[in-house]
Design a protein around this motif. Sequence first.
Motif, PDB file in Angstrom:
ATOM      1  N   LEU A  76      -4.485  11.625  -7.487  1.00  0.00           N
ATOM      2  CA  LEU A  76      -3.470  12.319  -6.681  1.00  0.00           C
ATOM      3  C   LEU A  76      -2.817  13.478  -7.436  1.00  0.00           C
ATOM      4  O   LEU A  76      -2.297  14.393  -6.820  1.00  0.00           O
ATOM      5  CB  LEU A  76      -2.375  11.328  -6.246  1.00  0.00           C
ATOM      6  N   ILE A 113       4.105  13.114  -5.752  1.00  0.00           N
ATOM      7  CA  ILE A 113       3.544  12.029  -4.957  1.00  0.00           C
ATOM      8  C   ILE A 113       4.611  11.545  -3.981  1.00  0.00           C
ATOM      9  O   ILE A 113       5.759  11.314  -4.382  1.00  0.00           O
ATOM     10  CB  ILE A 113       3.113  10.846  -5.855  1.00  0.00           C
ATOM     11  N   ALA A 114       4.253  11.388  -2.727  1.00  0.00           N
ATOM     12  CA  ALA A 114       5.199  10.851  -1.746  1.00  0.00           C
ATOM     13  C   ALA A 114       5.573   9.431  -2.153  1.00  0.00           C
ATOM     14  O   ALA A 114       4.697   8.620  -2.495  1.00  0.00           O
ATOM     15  CB  ALA A 114       4.572  10.855  -0.353  1.00  0.00           C
ATOM     16  N   GLU A 152       3.662   6.516  -0.931  1.00  0.00           N
ATOM     17  CA  GLU A 152       2.301   6.313  -1.437  1.00  0.00           C
ATOM     18  C   GLU A 152       2.253   5.258  -2.538  1.00  0.00           C
ATOM     19  O   GLU A 152       1.235   4.609  -2.720  1.00  0.00           O
ATOM     20  CB  GLU A 152       1.731   7.621  -1.994  1.00  0.00           C
ATOM     21  N   ARG A 197       1.393   1.695  -1.449  1.00  0.00           N
ATOM     22  CA  ARG A 197       0.018   1.664  -0.967  1.00  0.00           C
ATOM     23  C   ARG A 197      -0.963   1.693  -2.131  1.00  0.00           C
ATOM     24  O   ARG A 197      -1.918   0.911  -2.183  1.00  0.00           O
ATOM     25  CB  ARG A 197      -0.253   2.846  -0.037  1.00  0.00           C
ATOM     26  N   VAL A 198      -0.714   2.565  -3.099  1.00  0.00           N
ATOM     27  CA  VAL A 198      -1.588   2.674  -4.263  1.00  0.00           C
ATOM     28  C   VAL A 198      -1.527   1.386  -5.090  1.00  0.00           C
ATOM     29  O   VAL A 198      -2.552   0.885  -5.552  1.00  0.00           O
ATOM     30  CB  VAL A 198      -1.219   3.910  -5.119  1.00  0.00           C
ATOM     31  N   GLU A 221      -3.525  -1.323  -3.352  1.00  0.00           N
ATOM     32  CA  GLU A 221      -4.961  -1.071  -3.529  1.00  0.00           C
ATOM     33  C   GLU A 221      -5.405  -1.436  -4.943  1.00  0.00           C
ATOM     34  O   GLU A 221      -6.458  -2.043  -5.143  1.00  0.00           O
ATOM     35  CB  GLU A 221      -5.277   0.396  -3.233  1.00  0.00           C
TER      36      GLU A 221
END
Length: 147
Positions: A47, A123-124, A127, A130-131, A134
């Motif tokens: 990112l 970076i939002a 995010e 979510r990252v 993952e």
Amino acid sequence: ALVLIGDAMFRRIATLAIAGGFKAGHPFELLLILFTRGRFCELVAKLTGQDATEQYLVGILSLLPVLMNASMESILKSMPLRPPVQAALLGKPNAERMALDLVCSYETGDWEKADGLARAAGIACAEVPRVYAEALRWAEENVSLAH
């Protein structure tokens, strides 16, 4: 080695090597955190335009002193890493350490710091969870295969 075997195979070999050397005296969760950090740093690098393989290493190497019962300084003496990466692993704030600081803040629930680091990196804030999810999913799959 990266040129010859490729990034994905290198990550797999590193994962297996560390998991294979994992001592029974350490909780399994420590290994899970180690690989979650590695994957998180790798995903954040994608990112932010950093080297994803190098960031994966920063993440997994960050807990190596705990696993090996040795200082980071002594571990780094035998590793051919760029000076900024070594500095990051020694705790010096720099661009190479940003993703590690972000994941550590997230792990400890320091949401203000995590949000500030994410914003500073472009970076939002949304995010980050979510990252992390993952990365955790990936770590659980790979650690179970290696363990």
